[in-house]
Design a protein around this motif. Structure first.
Motif: not given
Length: 276
Positions: A249-276
Motif C-alpha cells: 500500500p502507498p505510504k504517506v510520510i510527513r518528515p519534519a525537516t528536509a534532511t529527514e525527507a531526503a533520507q526517506a527518499l534514499v531509503d525507498y530507492l535503496r529498498d527497491n534495488g536502486f544503487t546510490l
C-alpha cells in the motif's frame, strides 16, 4: 541608415490535420498579422527619429505585394518582395532560409531590422534570431516599446509574471516587437492611390529547402506481453490486471525537516534495488 521592416505573409487561419500533421493554407485568408503591423509602425518611427530610409521586405508569393503596397502608402521609402515558395513549404521551414533570403533581397546589410515577435502560422519566432546571427547584430526579443534616443535604441521587454525589463543597445540590431497596443498609422488617400500604381521590385534570391519525408502521427511501438495463464476468461483477465496480486500500500510520510525527507527518499530507492 537603413531601417528594415521584415514582414511575413502568412495564412491567418492555417489549419493542421490532427492525424497527418499536414498544414493546409488558403491564399484567400492570407495577410499580415497585428505583430507585423506593429513592426512596420516601429520601423517608421525609428526612421523619423534616426533619419535614413525605411524599407519593407518580405519573402512570399505575388499576393504578398498587397502588404508591401500598404507599407508604401503609410510612409515606407521602398518595398522589396523576395520571390518565395509555396506557403505550405514556408510554414515547415525553420526560419534560417527565410532569414537568408531576406538579407539576400536587400543587397546591403541593414542597420536595424524590426520583425514581429512571432507569426500566426508558425509562432516560433526563430527568424529574428537567424537574422541577428547572420548580421552579427544584437537582438532584442519581446519588445512592447521601442524608441530611439541620442542615436541609441531603447526598448521595454515583456517578461513572465507581468514584469518588464528596460534595455538600451546600439546598431546593428534586430528587434522583435509585439502588437501591445501599437497601431499602424493610417495612409492618406493620395498615398494609397500612388502605392497602388507603384512597381514592387521582385528579387530572385534562391529557394527554400523542400522538407524531406512525410509528416506522420507519432504512434508508440506495441509492447509484447506474455500470454496470461489460465484456461477461463476471468482467470486470464485477473492475470492481466493483477487484481488479486498482493501489493504494497502507498505510504504517506510527513518528515519534519528536509534532511529527514531526503533520507526517506534514499531509503525507498535503496529498498527497491536502486544503487546510490
Amino acid at each position: 541608415m537603413l531601417i528594415v521592416a521584415a514582414l511575413r505573409w502568412s495564412d491567418q487561419r492555417a489549419a493542421v490535420d490532427p492525424l497527418t500533421g499536414e498544414v493546409r493554407t488558403d491564399p484567400r485568408g492570407s495577410g499580415v498579422s497585428a505583430a507585423e503591423r506593429a513592426a512596420l509602425e516601429h520601423a517608421l518611427r525609428l526612421r523619423d527619429a534616426l533619419g535614413g530610409r525605411c524599407a519593407a521586405v518580405t519573402v512570399g508569393p505575388p499576393a504578398a505585394e498587397e502588404m508591401l503596397r500598404e507599407a508604401l502608402a503609410v510612409g515606407a521609402d521602398e518595398a522589396v518582395r523576395v520571390d518565395g515558395p509555396d506557403p505550405a513549404i514556408a510554414v515547415t521551414e525553420d526560419g534560417s532560409a527565410t532569414a537568408r533570403l531576406l538579407l539576400a533581397g536587400l543587397g546591403k546589410p541593414p542597420d536595424v531590422v524590426v520583425c514581429g515577435a512571432h507569426s500566426v502560422d508558425r509562432g516560433t519566432g526563430s527568424t529574428p534570431a537567424f537574422l541577428a546571427h547572420q548580421l552579427g547584430a544584437v537582438q532584442a526579443l519581446g519588445l512592447v516599446e521601442l524608441t530611439a534616443v541620442d542615436g541609441r535604441l531603447h526598448g521595454v521587454r515583456r517578461l513572465d509574471g507581468g514584469r518588464r525589463e528596460r534595455v538600451a543597445f546600439g546598431t546593428p540590431a534586430v528587434c522583435s516587437v509585439e502588437a501591445a497596443g501599437t497601431t499602424l498609422r493610417r495612409a492618406s488617400l493620395p498615398a494609397t492611390l500612388a502605392a497602388r500604381r507603384a512597381l514592387i521590385p521582385v528579387v530572385q534570391a534562391g529557394t527554400l529547402p523542400v522538407p524531406a519525408g512525410t509528416a506522420k502521427p507519432y504512434r508508440p511501438r506495441p509492447r509484447p506481453l506474455p500470454i496470461p495463464a489460465g484456461s477461463e476468461p476471468n482467470q486470464r483477465m485477473l492475470a492481466l490486471t493483477g487484481a488479486l496480486v498482493a501489493r504494497t500500500p502507498p505510504k504517506v510520510i510527513r518528515p519534519a525537516t528536509a534532511t529527514e525527507a531526503a533520507q526517506a527518499l534514499v531509503d525507498y530507492l535503496r529498498d527497491n534495488g536502486f544503487t546510490l
